[in-house]
Write a protein that holds these residues in place. Sequence first.
Motif, PDB file in Angstrom:
ATOM      1  N   PHE A   1       5.178  14.245  -0.950  1.00 33.07           N
ATOM      2  CA  PHE A   1       4.666  13.125  -1.197  1.00 33.07           C
ATOM      3  C   PHE A   1       3.832  12.157   0.014  1.00 33.07           C
ATOM      4  O   PHE A   1       4.439  12.583   1.019  1.00 33.07           O
ATOM      5  CB  PHE A   1       5.551  12.091  -1.796  1.00 33.07           C
ATOM      6  N   ASP A   2       2.607  11.661  -0.310  1.00 29.57           N
ATOM      7  CA  ASP A   2       2.341  10.951   0.959  1.00 29.57           C
ATOM      8  C   ASP A   2       2.841   9.389   0.506  1.00 29.57           C
ATOM      9  O   ASP A   2       2.388   8.839  -0.075  1.00 29.57           O
ATOM     10  CB  ASP A   2       0.823  11.008   0.641  1.00 29.57           C
ATOM     11  N   VAL A   3       3.810   9.217   1.338  1.00 27.61           N
ATOM     12  CA  VAL A   3       4.605   7.791   1.215  1.00 27.61           C
ATOM     13  C   VAL A   3       3.992   6.734   2.109  1.00 27.61           C
ATOM     14  O   VAL A   3       3.656   6.948   3.147  1.00 27.61           O
ATOM     15  CB  VAL A   3       6.019   7.980   1.236  1.00 27.61           C
ATOM     16  N   ARG A   4       4.081   5.450   1.417  1.00 26.15           N
ATOM     17  CA  ARG A   4       3.875   4.388   2.252  1.00 26.15           C
ATOM     18  C   ARG A   4       4.819   3.256   1.631  1.00 26.15           C
ATOM     19  O   ARG A   4       5.064   3.249   0.513  1.00 26.15           O
ATOM     20  CB  ARG A   4       2.314   3.738   2.145  1.00 26.15           C
ATOM     21  N   VAL A   5       5.054   2.134   2.465  1.00 26.28           N
ATOM     22  CA  VAL A   5       5.913   1.188   2.174  1.00 26.28           C
ATOM     23  C   VAL A   5       5.459  -0.111   2.618  1.00 26.28           C
ATOM     24  O   VAL A   5       4.746  -0.380   3.416  1.00 26.28           O
ATOM     25  CB  VAL A   5       7.181   1.360   3.348  1.00 26.28           C
ATOM     26  N   THR A   6       5.606  -1.083   1.572  1.00 24.20           N
ATOM     27  CA  THR A   6       5.269  -2.385   1.791  1.00 24.20           C
ATOM     28  C   THR A   6       6.122  -3.510   1.582  1.00 24.20           C
ATOM     29  O   THR A   6       6.820  -3.091   0.353  1.00 24.20           O
ATOM     30  CB  THR A   6       3.937  -2.894   0.995  1.00 24.20           C
ATOM     31  N   ILE A   7       6.632  -4.275   2.406  1.00 23.89           N
ATOM     32  CA  ILE A   7       7.698  -5.195   2.132  1.00 23.89           C
ATOM     33  C   ILE A   7       6.991  -6.736   1.993  1.00 23.89           C
ATOM     34  O   ILE A   7       6.365  -7.334   2.718  1.00 23.89           O
ATOM     35  CB  ILE A   7       8.825  -5.332   3.209  1.00 23.89           C
ATOM     36  N   LEU A   8       7.042  -7.168   0.619  1.00 20.66           N
ATOM     37  CA  LEU A   8       6.282  -8.436   0.318  1.00 20.66           C
ATOM     38  C   LEU A   8       6.971  -9.530   1.076  1.00 20.66           C
ATOM     39  O   LEU A   8       6.334 -10.493   1.478  1.00 20.66           O
ATOM     40  CB  LEU A   8       6.388  -8.658  -1.152  1.00 20.66           C
ATOM     41  N   GLY A   9       8.360  -9.598   1.641  1.00 26.41           N
ATOM     42  CA  GLY A   9       8.976 -10.664   1.953  1.00 26.41           C
ATOM     43  C   GLY A   9       8.722 -12.290   1.824  1.00 26.41           C
ATOM     44  O   GLY A   9       8.837 -12.324   0.430  1.00 26.41           O
ATOM     45  N   HIS A  10       8.595 -12.949   2.643  1.00 25.81           N
ATOM     46  CA  HIS A  10       8.554 -14.312   2.311  1.00 25.81           C
ATOM     47  C   HIS A  10       7.376 -14.813   1.531  1.00 25.81           C
ATOM     48  O   HIS A  10       7.521 -15.958   1.125  1.00 25.81           O
ATOM     49  CB  HIS A  10       8.835 -15.363   3.613  1.00 25.81           C
ATOM     50  N   LEU A  11       6.362 -14.192   1.473  1.00 28.66           N
ATOM     51  CA  LEU A  11       5.358 -14.613   0.945  1.00 28.66           C
ATOM     52  C   LEU A  11       5.610 -14.906  -0.706  1.00 28.66           C
ATOM     53  O   LEU A  11       4.933 -15.712  -1.402  1.00 28.66           O
ATOM     54  CB  LEU A  11       4.035 -13.933   1.086  1.00 28.66           C
ATOM     55  N   GLN A  12       6.499 -14.267  -1.162  1.00 34.99           N
ATOM     56  CA  GLN A  12       7.354 -14.297  -2.518  1.00 34.99           C
ATOM     57  C   GLN A  12       7.569 -15.762  -2.698  1.00 34.99           C
ATOM     58  O   GLN A  12       7.828 -16.215  -3.940  1.00 34.99           O
ATOM     59  CB  GLN A  12       8.081 -13.384  -2.890  1.00 34.99           C
ATOM     60  N   ARG A  13       8.060 -16.469  -1.933  1.00 39.59           N
ATOM     61  CA  ARG A  13       8.693 -17.751  -1.873  1.00 39.59           C
ATOM     62  C   ARG A  13       7.508 -18.744  -1.728  1.00 39.59           C
ATOM     63  O   ARG A  13       7.718 -19.987  -2.112  1.00 39.59           O
ATOM     64  CB  ARG A  13       9.663 -17.946  -0.622  1.00 39.59           C
ATOM     65  N   GLY A  14       6.335 -18.630  -1.437  1.00 40.99           N
ATOM     66  CA  GLY A  14       5.361 -19.469  -1.063  1.00 40.99           C
ATOM     67  C   GLY A  14       4.524 -19.722  -2.562  1.00 40.99           C
ATOM     68  O   GLY A  14       4.556 -19.324  -3.625  1.00 40.99           O
TER      69      GLY A  14
END
Length: 326
Positions: free
Chosen positions: A247-260
Amino acid sequence: MSSIKCIGILTSGGDAPGMNAAIRAVTRSAIYNGMEVKGIYRGYKGLITGEIVEFKTQNVSNIIQRGGTILKTARCMEFKTPEGRKQAYDNLLKEKIDALVTIGGDGTLSGARIFAQEFNVPVVGLPGTIDNDLFGTDVTIGYDTALNTIMECVDKIRDTASSHERLFFIEVMGRDAGFLALNGALASGAEAAIIPEISVEKDQLSEMIEQGLRKSKNSSIVLVAESEVTGGAIGVAERVKKEYPHFDVRVTILGHLQRGGSPSAQDRIMATRMGAAAIDALMEDQRNVMIGIQNEQIVYVPFSKAIRNEKPINRDLLNVLRITSI
Ligand code: F6P
């Protein structure tokens, strides 16, 4: 006629979109019912340090649409000590505050509960957290906006995931709960969700890969709830790189933008209804309860239940996700 003449209001813990709508509703309902209102800044910290300001109806004008909290917020370690709470109580007396409305998550309600018990102060809590992890209410203030934010972000990531034919692990918040991950996955048409409630029972990653990711497409999106139990998106991606290296894997962490962000219509309406209900509850001599919403109806949930009980996740939704992602 209630004996409460003045209420204090504070927000504590992680901020959540809709907290301002709740502050507005509490303030205006209290004033409408002949009470005085005092805004306490920076959560329990401001109660200890005496950062307390009288609120009139205009103090809460033009805030219903704003994210965050105009009262600021903090996680206060001092309030966990008996000395800190005594100081907070002394300030309540000094400011002639008869009752408190606290808006926040699990930690906020735990603090409210112990304070109310120690000093016999009427306290009503409002569930304000994007995590939706409080028992006794179908939704918490901020959850719907965070879900919409997640959905919009995943829509964008899908464009690049599909162009490059990649497998994306997107980490969302939730502390120890998987509501944002599971419903975020449903809303965005993700292929799967890895949530802590299930991680303790089975290896969701290997099951997901063995069942085959979506056959009709070469790209996939999996939402991973942040948590030690799931390992987070980075942990899951590391495993895939080792165990399934094709698999060609990538990661994204949405973090604090979810709180705004500006609260959704649902969060504004919930927060407004709950804020008004907090004042009703105090006038009915309710104390040590959280305002909840169950099947569209306002309910009073004792702090002991809201905090201690683990809110169950609807497991049928996992099946719906599995079926709709073939
Ligand atoms: O409880 C709300 C929340 O956003 C959780 O989802 C998250 O784990 C935590 O707060 C993050 O806290 P902080 O903003 O203190 O890093």
